[in-house]
Design an enzyme around this catalytic site. Structure first.
Site, PDB file in Angstrom:
ATOM      1  CB  ILE A  93       8.448 -13.020  -4.896  1.00 31.07           C
ATOM      2  CG1 ILE A  93       8.640 -13.646  -3.499  1.00 31.07           C
ATOM      3  CG2 ILE A  93       8.737 -14.038  -5.997  1.00 31.07           C
ATOM      4  CD1 ILE A  93       7.641 -14.725  -3.151  1.00 31.07           C
TER       5      ILE A  93
ATOM      6  CE  LYS B 207      -4.142  -1.898   2.152  1.00 33.28           C
ATOM      7  NZ  LYS B 207      -3.717  -2.983   3.060  1.00 33.28           N
TER       8      LYS B 207
ATOM      9  CD  GLU C 297       9.453  -6.820   5.620  1.00 31.54           C
ATOM     10  OE1 GLU C 297       8.914  -6.296   4.633  1.00 31.54           O
ATOM     11  OE2 GLU C 297       9.778  -6.175   6.626  1.00 31.54           O
TER      12      GLU C 297
ATOM     13  NE  ARG D 169      19.781  -1.046  -0.330  1.00 27.50           N
ATOM     14  CZ  ARG D 169      18.875  -0.680   0.575  1.00 27.50           C
ATOM     15  NH1 ARG D 169      19.238  -0.274   1.785  1.00 27.50           N
ATOM     16  NH2 ARG D 169      17.582  -0.696   0.291  1.00 27.50           N
TER      17      ARG D 169
ATOM     18  CB  THR E 154       7.794  -7.554   1.811  1.00 26.47           C
ATOM     19  OG1 THR E 154       7.068  -6.984   2.905  1.00 26.47           O
ATOM     20  CG2 THR E 154       8.548  -6.490   1.052  1.00 26.47           C
TER      21      THR E 154
ATOM     22  CG  ASN F 208       6.306  -9.470   6.494  1.00 29.78           C
ATOM     23  OD1 ASN F 208       6.025  -9.067   5.363  1.00 29.78           O
ATOM     24  ND2 ASN F 208       6.714  -8.672   7.449  1.00 29.78           N
TER      25      ASN F 208
HETATM   26  P1  ADP Z   1       2.193  -7.544   4.882  1.00 30.41           P
HETATM   27  O1  ADP Z   1       2.510  -6.333   5.650  1.00 30.41           O
HETATM   28  O2  ADP Z   1       1.073  -8.349   5.454  1.00 30.41           O
HETATM   29  O3  ADP Z   1       3.427  -8.377   4.614  1.00 30.41           O
HETATM   30  P2  ADP Z   1       2.399  -6.513   2.225  1.00 30.41           P
HETATM   31  O4  ADP Z   1       1.734  -5.238   1.781  1.00 30.41           O
HETATM   32  O5  ADP Z   1       3.879  -6.501   2.425  1.00 30.41           O
HETATM   33  O6  ADP Z   1       1.648  -7.019   3.502  1.00 30.41           O
HETATM   34  O7  ADP Z   1       2.009  -7.603   1.150  1.00 30.41           O
HETATM   35  C1  ADP Z   1       2.549  -8.889   1.264  1.00 30.41           C
HETATM   36  C2  ADP Z   1       1.612  -9.946   0.737  1.00 30.41           C
HETATM   37  O8  ADP Z   1       1.333  -9.725  -0.660  1.00 30.41           O
HETATM   38  C3  ADP Z   1       2.278 -11.324   0.780  1.00 30.41           C
HETATM   39  O9  ADP Z   1       2.082 -11.951   2.035  1.00 30.41           O
HETATM   40  C4  ADP Z   1       1.578 -12.061  -0.336  1.00 30.41           C
HETATM   41  O10 ADP Z   1       0.404 -12.673   0.139  1.00 30.41           O
HETATM   42  C5  ADP Z   1       1.208 -10.959  -1.331  1.00 30.41           C
HETATM   43  N1  ADP Z   1       2.065 -10.883  -2.536  1.00 30.41           N
HETATM   44  C6  ADP Z   1       1.569 -10.803  -3.809  1.00 30.41           C
HETATM   45  N2  ADP Z   1       2.568 -10.722  -4.698  1.00 30.41           N
HETATM   46  C7  ADP Z   1       3.735 -10.744  -4.002  1.00 30.41           C
HETATM   47  C8  ADP Z   1       5.109 -10.685  -4.393  1.00 30.41           C
HETATM   48  N3  ADP Z   1       5.468 -10.583  -5.693  1.00 30.41           N
HETATM   49  N4  ADP Z   1       6.061 -10.727  -3.428  1.00 30.41           N
HETATM   50  C9  ADP Z   1       5.685 -10.821  -2.123  1.00 30.41           C
HETATM   51  N5  ADP Z   1       4.409 -10.883  -1.697  1.00 30.41           N
HETATM   52  C10 ADP Z   1       3.419 -10.843  -2.614  1.00 30.41           C
HETATM   53  N1  RBF Z   2      13.425  -0.745   5.030  1.00 25.50           N
HETATM   54  C1  RBF Z   2      14.218   0.204   5.574  1.00 25.50           C
HETATM   55  O1  RBF Z   2      13.874   0.772   6.594  1.00 25.50           O
HETATM   56  N2  RBF Z   2      15.408   0.546   4.985  1.00 25.50           N
HETATM   57  C2  RBF Z   2      15.859  -0.040   3.855  1.00 25.50           C
HETATM   58  O2  RBF Z   2      16.965   0.279   3.378  1.00 25.50           O
HETATM   59  C3  RBF Z   2      15.038  -1.041   3.248  1.00 25.50           C
HETATM   60  N3  RBF Z   2      15.410  -1.649   2.100  1.00 25.50           N
HETATM   61  C4  RBF Z   2      14.596  -2.609   1.549  1.00 25.50           C
HETATM   62  C5  RBF Z   2      14.997  -3.226   0.355  1.00 25.50           C
HETATM   63  C6  RBF Z   2      14.192  -4.204  -0.221  1.00 25.50           C
HETATM   64  C7  RBF Z   2      14.630  -4.869  -1.498  1.00 25.50           C
HETATM   65  C8  RBF Z   2      12.967  -4.557   0.390  1.00 25.50           C
HETATM   66  C9  RBF Z   2      12.076  -5.587  -0.225  1.00 25.50           C
HETATM   67  C10 RBF Z   2      12.562  -3.935   1.559  1.00 25.50           C
HETATM   68  C11 RBF Z   2      13.384  -2.973   2.153  1.00 25.50           C
HETATM   69  N4  RBF Z   2      13.018  -2.348   3.334  1.00 25.50           N
HETATM   70  C12 RBF Z   2      13.816  -1.385   3.890  1.00 25.50           C
HETATM   71  C13 RBF Z   2      11.871  -2.843   4.109  1.00 25.50           C
HETATM   72  C14 RBF Z   2      10.598  -2.066   3.913  1.00 25.50           C
HETATM   73  O3  RBF Z   2      10.631  -0.916   4.712  1.00 25.50           O
HETATM   74  C15 RBF Z   2       9.458  -3.008   4.353  1.00 25.50           C
HETATM   75  O4  RBF Z   2       9.383  -4.076   3.444  1.00 25.50           O
HETATM   76  C16 RBF Z   2       8.132  -2.302   4.424  1.00 25.50           C
HETATM   77  O5  RBF Z   2       8.179  -1.289   5.378  1.00 25.50           O
HETATM   78  C17 RBF Z   2       6.992  -3.255   4.739  1.00 25.50           C
HETATM   79  O6  RBF Z   2       7.202  -3.906   5.959  1.00 25.50           O
HETATM   80 MG    MG Z   3       5.222  -7.456   4.059  1.00 22.89          MG
END
Ligand code: ADP
Ligand code: RBF
Ligand code: MG
Length: 173
Positions: free
Chosen positions: A104, A27, A101, A126, A33, A35
């Protein structure tokens, strides 16, 4: 400027249930991501798989990693590239939990909360950072995805898509 250097690690083969996170990946940032469930404080009652996840969560350096991922039990069981965040999400001050997290690098038709996620984590690129703005974090994550994708095109790493970790147990010969 975000600096990235690919450092190989001993491959970490992890499997866990996909749990709800902070709900801001898709969102707020535009990057969902998945988790992975981490059983904090339950050392005595864990399966070997849960222990591995807890060990990785406790002992790994926080930062951004690359690897391969597969969602088990859904409609799409492909093995795809993933950029992974392991740590405290320091950009967000409210984050007091260490997470693993996986973003994908594939478009799934369906949400897969509650399903099993299997990964092989191959390398580190990093540290986690706190950025000047949300846009800067978003740019960094996009750049990480591209960088991780390039690393995984290396033939040695690409061959992990065929790893037995991704073969369903009942189909292993
Ligand atoms: P949350 O905070 O619950 O992890 P996110 O906004 O990070 O919510 O969304 C993660 C969810 O989105 C995953 O648990 C999965 O069900 C769905 N999802 C759909 N496509 C992907 C993707 N390409 N990579 C990771 N999660 C994905
Ligand atoms: N969160 C951070 O606070 N700092 C970062 O540098 C950071 N890098 C990220 C890089 C990647 C490839 C991904 C997938 C996530 C990263 N995040 C980072 C996490 C991100 O803040 C988190 O996925 C969202 O806040 C949802 O929990
Ligand atoms: Mg997530």
């Amino acid at each position: 400027m975000v600096s990235r250097v690919a450092r190989a690690i001993e491959f970490a083969r992890l499997t866990a249930e996909v749990v709800h996170g902070f709900g801001r990946g898709s969102k707020l940032l535009g990057f969902p991501t998945a988790n992975m469930k981490i059983c904090w404080g339950q050392e005595d009652a864990l399966t070997p798989e849960e222990s591995e996840v807890l060990k990785f969560a406790s002992s790994s350096k926080p930062g951004i990693y690359y690897g391969w991922a597969k969602v088990v039990g859904g409609d799409d069981e492909g093995v795809y590239k993933t950029a992974m965040s392991v740590g405290w999400n320091p950009h967000f001050e409210d984050s007091k939990v260490k997470t693993i997290e996986a973003w994908i690098l594939h478009d799934y038709a369906e949400d897969f909360h509650g399903k099993e996620l299997r990964v092989i984590i191959c390398g580190y690129i990093r540290e986690e950072a706190k950025f000047e703005s949300l846009e800067a974090l978003i740019d960094a994550i996009q750049g990480d995805g591209d960088f991780c994708s390039q690393q995984l095109d290396h033939p040695t790493l690409h061959s992990l898509t065929q790893d037995s970790w991704f073969v369903p147990a009942n189909k292993v010969m």
